[in-house]
Design a protein around this motif. Structure first.
Motif, short mmCIF file in Angstrom:
data_model
loop_
_atom_site.label_atom_id
_atom_site.label_comp_id
_atom_site.label_asym_id
_atom_site.label_seq_id
_atom_site.Cartn_x
_atom_site.Cartn_y
_atom_site.Cartn_z
N ASN A 169 -12.16 10.37 7.14
CA ASN A 169 -13.29 9.66 6.71
C ASN A 169 -13.83 9.05 7.57
O ASN A 169 -15.24 8.99 7.53
CB ASN A 169 -12.75 8.76 5.64
CG ASN A 169 -12.49 9.63 4.30
OD1 ASN A 169 -12.44 11.05 4.35
ND2 ASN A 169 -11.70 9.01 3.06
N TYR A 170 -13.31 7.97 8.43
CA TYR A 170 -14.08 7.17 9.44
C TYR A 170 -14.88 8.02 10.40
O TYR A 170 -16.24 7.70 10.48
CB TYR A 170 -12.73 6.27 9.86
CG TYR A 170 -13.68 5.40 11.08
CD1 TYR A 170 -14.00 4.13 10.68
CD2 TYR A 170 -13.97 5.80 12.41
CE1 TYR A 170 -14.64 3.43 11.46
CE2 TYR A 170 -14.54 4.88 13.08
CZ TYR A 170 -14.86 3.71 12.58
OH TYR A 170 -15.53 2.76 13.72
N ARG A 171 -14.22 8.84 10.93
CA ARG A 171 -15.06 9.90 11.89
C ARG A 171 -16.54 10.40 11.31
O ARG A 171 -17.55 10.10 11.88
CB ARG A 171 -14.25 10.93 12.42
CG ARG A 171 -13.17 10.50 13.66
CD ARG A 171 -13.07 11.64 14.48
NE ARG A 171 -12.30 11.31 15.57
CZ ARG A 171 -10.80 11.33 15.94
NH1 ARG A 171 -10.13 11.83 14.86
NH2 ARG A 171 -10.25 10.80 17.06
N ASP A 172 -16.49 10.88 9.91
CA ASP A 172 -17.39 11.50 9.34
C ASP A 172 -18.45 10.59 8.96
O ASP A 172 -19.68 10.86 8.92
CB ASP A 172 -16.66 12.00 7.86
CG ASP A 172 -17.88 12.95 7.17
OD1 ASP A 172 -18.27 13.76 7.73
OD2 ASP A 172 -18.05 12.49 5.83
N VAL A 173 -18.00 9.16 8.87
CA VAL A 173 -19.25 8.21 8.53
C VAL A 173 -19.48 7.52 9.95
O VAL A 173 -20.98 7.39 10.04
CB VAL A 173 -18.61 7.27 7.53
CG1 VAL A 173 -19.53 6.10 7.35
CG2 VAL A 173 -18.29 7.80 6.23
N ASN A 203 -3.97 9.42 2.59
CA ASN A 203 -3.02 9.78 1.19
C ASN A 203 -3.47 10.86 0.62
O ASN A 203 -2.88 11.65 -0.28
CB ASN A 203 -3.61 8.65 0.19
CG ASN A 203 -3.05 7.27 0.36
OD1 ASN A 203 -2.01 7.39 1.06
ND2 ASN A 203 -3.42 6.25 -0.09
N ARG A 204 -4.84 11.81 1.06
CA ARG A 204 -5.36 13.03 0.69
C ARG A 204 -4.63 14.12 1.50
O ARG A 204 -5.10 15.37 1.39
CB ARG A 204 -6.87 13.01 0.65
CG ARG A 204 -7.54 12.15 -0.61
CD ARG A 204 -8.74 12.27 -0.69
NE ARG A 204 -9.47 11.88 0.49
CZ ARG A 204 -10.16 12.78 1.55
NH1 ARG A 204 -9.83 14.14 1.33
NH2 ARG A 204 -10.68 12.34 2.37
N GLY A 205 -3.78 13.52 2.44
CA GLY A 205 -3.22 14.59 3.30
C GLY A 205 -3.97 14.99 4.57
O GLY A 205 -3.84 16.03 5.38
N GLU A 206 -5.23 14.24 4.83
CA GLU A 206 -6.23 14.56 5.79
C GLU A 206 -5.46 13.89 7.14
O GLU A 206 -4.65 12.82 7.09
CB GLU A 206 -7.37 14.05 5.63
CG GLU A 206 -8.23 14.79 4.09
CD GLU A 206 -8.52 16.30 4.63
OE1 GLU A 206 -8.41 16.82 5.76
OE2 GLU A 206 -8.98 17.06 3.75
N GLU A 207 -6.25 14.13 8.26
CA GLU A 207 -5.75 13.24 9.28
C GLU A 207 -6.52 11.95 9.08
O GLU A 207 -7.36 11.71 8.37
CB GLU A 207 -6.58 14.03 10.74
CG GLU A 207 -6.42 13.36 11.97
CD GLU A 207 -7.16 12.18 12.50
OE1 GLU A 207 -6.76 11.41 13.06
OE2 GLU A 207 -8.38 12.18 11.87
N ALA A 208 -5.79 10.94 9.56
CA ALA A 208 -6.13 9.53 9.08
C ALA A 208 -7.36 9.06 9.41
O ALA A 208 -7.91 8.54 8.81
CB ALA A 208 -5.05 8.58 9.73
#
Length: 299
Positions: A133-137, A125-130
């Motif tokens: 966030n998951y990869r970051d965490v 929804n923020r236009g990032e790769e889906a």
């Protein structure tokens, strides 16, 4: 006088019979335990021992209290580690993902996770790769490892619009087409590519992903995968993909089969939208490489 002698002889004979019977009983009693012991030892040789036990959790949807309870129960069940099948959050913000990660970290259990479609919403929804966030965490969403002769292949198919990525297809093909295979192969994804009754499966929203799902299932069956595990349906069930060709589905317990891949859908940890009630699963693998899945309620 003659009657007295006769009575004495009968009495002596009776006494002798009692003594002989007693001796025979004592001999049999002394010998029987050794016979039983031999039988028990022989039986012990045939008994299988448990070599691996792990838990599977799915679909907590931000219910971190139930997630904590599930992981605590998994430890009480002596699980060696836990596999997570996605949807740990409602919309996949960093805050929600970090909240779930804290629960996994505090459990003390080694964990191997893949995301669910809900865990991708905020990034998309923020236009990032889906998976941003998951990869970051949590890091990479797909992985492969081996324990006690069992290969674990965790494949990310959480993206309802794109399905399995090219790099993950390569991971799947490389590990399922090896000449030297382990004793058991277990594959895990958020969504199942097949269900005999529900349409809520991989490819439900997108035709291209539906085509992937058929290819995925064909690969799982052709590679003689022993067990496939998924979440997302919020319902624990066991069946065989053999039913997809008009056959009758079977049990998910035990060795290799020509009747399709054995599929287990794992019930939801979260309490919302959960007809069966909060639950997770425990898988036990034995020394003969038979295995079984146990549905565990969270109480």
């Amino acid at each position: 006088m003659g009657q007295m002698v006769q009575f004495a002889l009968v009495k002596k004979l009776f006494f002798s019979l009692v003594v002989l019977a007693s001796l025979a009983f004592l001999w049999f009693k002394a010998d029987f335990p050794s016979m039983k012991k031999v039988e028990d030892v022989a039986g012990d040789k045939d008994q299988k021992s448990e070599i691996l036990r792990f838990a599977i959790v799915a679909d907590s949807h931000g219910d971190n209290e139930n997630l904590k309870m599930a992981l605590d129960l998994a430890k009480s069940w002596s699980a060696n580690f836990v596999v997570g099948l996605g949807d740990y959050t409602e919309v996949g913000t960093r805050g929600q993902l970090n909240g779930a990660k804290k629960v996994f970290d505090k459990s003390g259990l080694k964990y191997y996770l893949t995301p669910g479609d809900h865990d991708l919403w905020d990034s998309r929804n923020r236009g990032e790769e889906a998976l941003y966030n998951y990869r970051d965490v949590f890091g990479e969403p797909s992985q492969v490892f081996e324990k006690a002769g069992v290969e674990f292949l965790i494949v990310d198919n959480s993206d309802i619009y794109k399905g399995i990525s090219d790099s993950d297809w390569q991971l799947v093909n490389e590990n399922l087409s090896r000449t030297a295979t382990p004793q058991l192969i277990f594959v895990f994804s958020h969504k199942t590519p097949y269900h005999p009754q529900s349409a809520h499966i991989m490819g439900e929203e997108t035709q291209s992903v539906a085509a992937q799902a058929k290819e995925y299932l064909k690969l799982l069956e052709g590679s003689k995968v022993d067990g496939f595990f998924s979440g997302d349906l919020h319902f624990f069930a066991e069946f065989s993909s053999y039913a997809s060709d008009g056959g009758f589905g079977g049990s998910t317990s035990g060795g290799k089969s020509n009747d399709g891949v054995k599929i287990s859908t794992i019930g939801a940890v979260g309490s919302e939208r959960n007809f069966q009630g909060p639950r997770f699963a425990v898988v036990k693998v034995y020394s003969d490489y038979s295995w079984e899945v146990e549905d565990v309620e969270i109480r």
